[in-house]
Design a protein around this motif. Sequence first.
Motif, mmCIF file in Angstrom:
data_model
loop_
_atom_site.group_PDB
_atom_site.id
_atom_site.type_symbol
_atom_site.label_atom_id
_atom_site.label_comp_id
_atom_site.label_asym_id
_atom_site.label_seq_id
_atom_site.Cartn_x
_atom_site.Cartn_y
_atom_site.Cartn_z
ATOM 1 N N ILE A 48 0.832 -1.202 0.000
ATOM 2 C CA ILE A 48 0.000 0.000 0.000
ATOM 3 C C ILE A 48 0.867 1.252 0.000
ATOM 4 N N LEU A 49 1.890 1.265 0.837
ATOM 5 C CA LEU A 49 2.758 2.439 0.920
ATOM 6 C C LEU A 49 3.600 2.615 -0.339
ATOM 7 N N THR A 50 3.921 1.535 -1.024
ATOM 8 C CA THR A 50 4.637 1.655 -2.293
ATOM 9 C C THR A 50 3.796 2.416 -3.313
ATOM 10 N N PHE A 51 2.519 2.084 -3.378
ATOM 11 C CA PHE A 51 1.608 2.774 -4.306
ATOM 12 C C PHE A 51 1.546 4.270 -4.001
ATOM 13 N N PHE A 52 1.337 4.619 -2.724
ATOM 14 C CA PHE A 52 1.219 6.024 -2.357
ATOM 15 C C PHE A 52 2.555 6.763 -2.473
ATOM 16 N N ASN A 53 3.657 6.084 -2.192
ATOM 17 C CA ASN A 53 4.962 6.726 -2.351
ATOM 18 C C ASN A 53 5.215 7.115 -3.796
ATOM 19 N N ILE A 54 4.796 6.246 -4.713
ATOM 20 C CA ILE A 54 5.028 6.534 -6.132
ATOM 21 C C ILE A 54 4.265 7.769 -6.567
ATOM 22 N N ILE A 55 2.987 7.852 -6.237
ATOM 23 C CA ILE A 55 2.182 8.956 -6.753
ATOM 24 C C ILE A 55 2.392 10.250 -5.973
ATOM 25 N N ILE A 56 2.606 10.175 -4.655
ATOM 26 C CA ILE A 56 2.736 11.403 -3.856
ATOM 27 C C ILE A 56 4.166 11.928 -3.876
ATOM 28 N N ASN A 57 5.136 11.076 -3.558
ATOM 29 C CA ASN A 57 6.523 11.543 -3.514
ATOM 30 C C ASN A 57 7.019 11.953 -4.898
ATOM 31 N N TRP A 58 6.569 11.256 -5.934
ATOM 32 C CA TRP A 58 6.958 11.645 -7.290
ATOM 33 C C TRP A 58 6.401 13.032 -7.623
ATOM 34 N N THR A 59 5.187 13.312 -7.173
ATOM 35 C CA THR A 59 4.584 14.634 -7.392
ATOM 36 C C THR A 59 5.355 15.714 -6.644
ATOM 37 N N ILE A 60 5.747 15.435 -5.415
ATOM 38 C CA ILE A 60 6.505 16.414 -4.627
ATOM 39 C C ILE A 60 7.854 16.707 -5.267
ATOM 40 N N LEU A 61 8.524 15.686 -5.757
ATOM 41 C CA LEU A 61 9.837 15.886 -6.367
ATOM 42 C C LEU A 61 9.744 16.639 -7.689
ATOM 43 N N ARG A 62 8.679 16.434 -8.441
ATOM 44 C CA ARG A 62 8.552 17.056 -9.752
ATOM 45 C C ARG A 62 8.178 18.532 -9.672
ATOM 46 N N GLN A 63 7.410 18.908 -8.657
ATOM 47 C CA GLN A 63 6.917 20.276 -8.568
ATOM 48 C C GLN A 63 7.838 21.100 -7.668
ATOM 49 N N HIS A 77 9.635 12.709 3.536
ATOM 50 C CA HIS A 77 10.476 11.924 4.461
ATOM 51 C C HIS A 77 9.641 10.941 5.280
ATOM 52 N N LEU A 78 8.432 11.355 5.664
ATOM 53 C CA LEU A 78 7.565 10.462 6.450
ATOM 54 C C LEU A 78 7.177 9.233 5.650
ATOM 55 N N LEU A 79 6.731 9.444 4.405
ATOM 56 C CA LEU A 79 6.313 8.308 3.578
ATOM 57 C C LEU A 79 7.498 7.421 3.224
ATOM 58 N N LEU A 80 8.658 8.029 2.972
ATOM 59 C CA LEU A 80 9.843 7.233 2.659
ATOM 60 C C LEU A 80 10.282 6.403 3.859
ATOM 61 N N SER A 81 10.245 6.991 5.051
ATOM 62 C CA SER A 81 10.618 6.256 6.264
ATOM 63 C C SER A 81 9.675 5.085 6.504
ATOM 64 N N ALA A 82 8.370 5.323 6.314
ATOM 65 C CA ALA A 82 7.390 4.246 6.511
ATOM 66 C C ALA A 82 7.588 3.133 5.491
ATOM 67 N N LEU A 83 7.904 3.513 4.246
ATOM 68 C CA LEU A 83 8.136 2.504 3.208
ATOM 69 C C LEU A 83 9.355 1.645 3.548
ATOM 70 N N ILE A 84 10.439 2.281 3.955
ATOM 71 C CA ILE A 84 11.654 1.539 4.325
ATOM 72 C C ILE A 84 11.389 0.643 5.531
ATOM 73 N N VAL A 292 -3.986 11.147 4.849
ATOM 74 C CA VAL A 292 -4.143 12.256 5.788
ATOM 75 C C VAL A 292 -3.154 13.370 5.493
ATOM 76 N N TYR A 293 -1.889 13.011 5.287
ATOM 77 C CA TYR A 293 -0.848 14.025 5.107
ATOM 78 C C TYR A 293 -0.574 14.360 3.643
ATOM 79 N N GLY A 294 -1.101 13.567 2.709
ATOM 80 C CA GLY A 294 -0.799 13.795 1.302
ATOM 81 C C GLY A 294 -2.004 14.102 0.447
ATOM 82 N N LEU A 295 -2.888 13.124 0.271
ATOM 83 C CA LEU A 295 -3.992 13.277 -0.673
ATOM 84 C C LEU A 295 -5.046 14.266 -0.216
ATOM 85 N N ARG A 296 -5.117 14.588 1.052
ATOM 86 C CA ARG A 296 -6.072 15.586 1.515
ATOM 87 C C ARG A 296 -5.566 17.008 1.306
#
Length: 354
Positions: A48-63, A77-84, A292-296
């Motif tokens: 689940i976190l892999t899916f959200f990391n791809i769409i949210i963190n990729w958006t943050i890095l691109r913009q 950093h929060l999503l990356l830490s949780a994924l790891i 909570v911290y990303g898609l909202r």
Amino acid sequence: MGINRLDLSNGWYINSNQSNATTNFSNHTKVNDYIYVRVCASAVAFMILTFFNIIINWTILRQERLRNHARFVLVFHLLLSALIYFAVCWGFYLQIYLNLRPTASTCAALVTVLITSASNILLTLTVMAVDRYWAICFPMRYNNLCARQWPWLLGLLTWGIASIIPLSLFPWTERRDSGLGERKVCGREELKKGELHKILLITICTVIILYSYTRIFLEGRRLGVLNRRNKVGCRTITLHGLQLAVYILPNFMNFFLHILTKYGHIHRDTKDLFAVVNFAFFSIAQCIAPVVYGLRKEEILEHLQQDSLCSPCPLKNVVEWTVRLTQPSLHSHSRERRLTSQTLLSLEPPRSPA
């Protein structure tokens, strides 16, 4: 007569051994079942976190607008830490379940990364709370202190602080393979060291988070933004509180179970059962963090709707369904959402009308 006594004693000895063997086999099967539950829960959370990391963190890095702002960098950093954490957790419990017996250095690396990533999740949540407190209660000072690079440097600092506990508790010099060629089991006992250090860190972070959100709540009430009519603002505070609870409560519950078991108030089997249920439930609950911290966040949603990464129909439908689940009135209450974002969620502090 002596032969009969000998026969009886031998029969008792055989029955006793059989009973012990049955008990040991039952306990071993139960432990394996508990480990299997942890493997499955970690795997589900990781996917689940892999899916959200791809769409949210990729958006943050691109913009550029997002990657230069502390709030979104800390979400990264929060999503990356949780994924790891869940990736390593999955591998850690899988090697226990398969009885792989890795080398001492490999076991030390797994435990170090596992504890470091878990500590960094808590530290990042603490920094996020302080960041919002500083931005809302002291907006002018916050703008003066903000720089493009400092959020990323702050993320690296939290990783450095998080690594202090495992590196101090598990010195690499003590981990050596035995000369006989036998490898010890890399089990959960390795994670139980330093209970006092961990609970101290968790307590300090919890106090800072509670203080920060209390001040944010009082400031919102003072500005007239957080009230009964502003359902969006109240819902945001509630979701943040629940999300923080699913990160913090499991640690206190595990420590409480450890104390009860240590002083004999509950049996070891009962403690293990509660611990595995606690792990499975809160592992899945922590997967709500990207929502909570990303898609909202309207800034991230705006870019996601325009991003080609979410253009495939199934992926876009999943994102939209997830958002609607937490924001049923996405297109209504525009004034409430605007007032809330200006004080609690905005990229810039609110400005008084001329």
